[in-house]
Write an enzyme that holds these catalytic residues in place. Sequence first.
Site, short mmCIF file in Angstrom:
data_model
loop_
_atom_site.label_atom_id
_atom_site.label_comp_id
_atom_site.label_asym_id
_atom_site.label_seq_id
_atom_site.Cartn_x
_atom_site.Cartn_y
_atom_site.Cartn_z
N ASP A 180 0.84 -1.19 0.00
CA ASP A 180 0.00 0.00 0.00
C ASP A 180 0.88 1.24 0.00
O ASP A 180 1.99 1.20 -0.53
CB ASP A 180 -0.93 -0.05 1.23
CG ASP A 180 -2.30 0.56 0.94
OD1 ASP A 180 -2.35 1.75 0.61
OD2 ASP A 180 -3.31 -0.16 1.04
N HIS A 255 -3.77 6.37 3.04
CA HIS A 255 -4.47 5.16 2.60
C HIS A 255 -3.91 3.91 3.27
O HIS A 255 -4.66 3.06 3.77
CB HIS A 255 -4.37 5.07 1.07
CG HIS A 255 -5.19 3.99 0.44
ND1 HIS A 255 -4.72 2.70 0.29
CD2 HIS A 255 -6.43 4.00 -0.09
CE1 HIS A 255 -5.64 1.98 -0.32
NE2 HIS A 255 -6.70 2.74 -0.57
N SER A 619 -11.14 -0.48 -1.24
CA SER A 619 -9.89 -0.46 -0.48
C SER A 619 -10.13 -0.71 1.00
O SER A 619 -9.27 -1.26 1.69
CB SER A 619 -9.19 0.90 -0.64
OG SER A 619 -8.52 0.99 -1.86
#
Length: 844
Positions: A180, A255, A619
């Site tokens: 990620d 994220h 996600s």
Amino acid sequence: MGGIYWVLLLLPLCLGLCLNVFCQEDSDSITAVYIVTLRQGPVAHYYNEELSGQSHGFKLGESGRLNRLDKPRNVSKTDRRSSSYISRVHDSLLRRVLRGEKYLKLYSYHYLINGFAVLVTPEQADKLSRRQEVANVVLDFSVRTATTHTPQFLGLPKGAWVQEGGYETAGEGIVVGFIDTGIDPTHPSFADDTSERPYPVPAHFSGICEVTRDFPSGSCNRKLIGARHFAASAITRGIFNSSQDYASPFDGDGHGTHTASVASGNHGVPVVVAGHYFGNASGMAPRSHIAVYKALYKSFGGFAADVVAAIDQAAQDGVDIISLSITPNRRPPGIATFFNPIDMALLSAVKFGIFVVQAAGNTGPSPKSMSSFSPWIFTVGAASHDRVYSNSIVLGNKVILSGVGLAPGTDNDTMYTLISAVHALCNDTTIANDMYVGECQDSSNFRQELIQGNLLICSYSIRFVLGLSTIKQALQTAQNLSAAGVVFYMDPYVIGFQLNPIPMTIPGIIIPSPDDSKILQKYYNSSLERDRFTGKIVRFGAVASISGGLKANYSISAPKIMYYSARGPDPEDSFLDNSDLMKPNLVAPGNLIWAAWSSLGTDSVEFLGENFAIMSGTSMAAPHVAGLAVLVKQKFPQFSPSAIASALSTTASQFDKNGGPIMAQRAYASPDQNQSPATPFDMGSGFVNATAALDPGLIFDSTYDDYMSFLCGINGSAPVVLNYTGQNCWVYNSTISGTDLNLPSITISQLNQSKTVQRLVTNIAGNEAYSVGWSAPYGVSIKVAPTHFTIGSGQKQVLTVFFNATVNSSSASYGRIGLFGNQGHIINIPLSVIVKILYNTTNS
């Protein structure tokens, strides 16, 4: 980095120097990054072959649980010399083929695939492709990124966590590898001192914690046990921005921190945003361990060469589960979507016993929008849960408009005057000078004496979506002008954009509906009093009050499939032919998810500087399943990846919390007004049931050889399979289609009159008698044999399913097979048939 992370610390400087020389000497040639694979197999494959004498099935141990014997561990501690040797082989090949020419090797892949990433010209790539020892040369491609309440909604505190000994042991000893945007190691969700019980460091993990200025010594601990970053492909393109992207595992986006905490964040961490308390957060497996492999970045996304290096390293380090909240930016070219460097590296990871979870993608709701393709990857779509935050504004004419905003309300029973920003401009500011002045981004444009103590009306335009204007700046303007609160109306050009709740420190609301925004504007304009000679406003007559949006509402129907969640059928190739595979595998909470946020994360400017953020997307759904897979693996440590997938799939729910069918949103605009019951191409097997997955009863198991037989069954695939795996298809005496894979679902892309499909189930529970029921897809008759069977603990049973087309149809239809055990186990097998052909036609 792939074992060369010290080199990468110097790589930005080295690459800059190398590329400058390269461009001067070869100014007529355009260089690019290529991923080159060799015919010789990687380290992990050879290690697996040493175990070939062991069973590839299940055996019942003394405890009554099944033992999987084809999963080697601790390989990474024994193959350092092998990796060094393979890297030298790569260097030797490049020197021989490109003798005297300029090139730059970025990575040596040796563990899951045998190959390397190299910066060369197309002509040099062609030279490499013609070498006998080279199997495949692929141009690098780009990839992109695709909770306080969800543990309760999933029933973990009284269900799965209880079975595992409570949240203080849930996931202990299991390592999840996150590929990620990195992680913020300072976040309390990743501390290792939150419990009186010390964290044991898993003996099978051998990764390292990369140390840089942005990620200093001590960043890792017994919870966050590994962290690396991979950026060589991005650096060669000259697009790596060290001030934003951080040449370290540190998360400059947000994220990666968010996804890691969804799966593995500590239990009971207070969520405080904009000074408001929203409860305590917990990951799905709060005692699991985290290893971070940063390969995506805020300013550009990422590239396959870096992602493959991250996957290769994660497997070598000994992770148990890989979580990928990323998808390719385009459908892979070639004879099948499955043949791309990322999916093939993940196939090797699965061969090595690693369970792989990937987000389906945020490209729904159109059919064939799936961005995760392969049967060995567990693909997760996004669904809602039952918590929403909403507030409302009560107008002086008693009309109530709903909105969004994590904000306090105005004083009870007090109505405040509404003042539009465009009617409170300073004398030297006009709309002609600044057409966006109504977005309230600069307090110097407005007259404080007009706005003070009143509700400021601002416009919300596409500029907010693009990040050119922000809610935070508008709130600052309102505070500078001493406004009682702020009201945003939706610009009519912002169509179909769904707003997440946004934290506000003062009373505020965003009216997301263009129609409701028109109602507000009409009331406001009709309440203005103007001088009949000059037309100037002499009195602002509109008044309103704002109700608070800090308290969650749990009364909505849930789950439902979100409009953005990618849908099946699974596209087999770039021509969008349908594959005989069901995707997604299932759905999990992905909408409005509270989770940890990087202290310097900039992905959402509204949460800049906050410790938590509320985000939506597939996600967010994927790490929910990664964390729940940890709990399955903790209970069944010898489960193969396909056994974990089966346990999650066959126990999934097809009903919402009220007992009705799960609904799927069908449109971006007004999604709740455009929905219908979800199909398997919307939700796969259904909505994940964490507690039931720990007691699945029967499982469907598939091996690496099964996946190879499937790949070899694709027309024209033999040379591609050889190129990627180093194995000849002739080794597999028979090939199979996707329909024949032993998956807990059946998808037939083209039913030509009739077809017989078999499935093999293994009983991992006690002795049980099962009855079989089914509902057939439209236009198809089915029969399952046997209709009743008794199966002992550890035994297997073959199920034969006969499909017959009863009508000609080119539209997909769906059904289901249910296995009902007398000990309470229920196994659901979703069915999908796309094209039905009743009889053959001729040219006569």
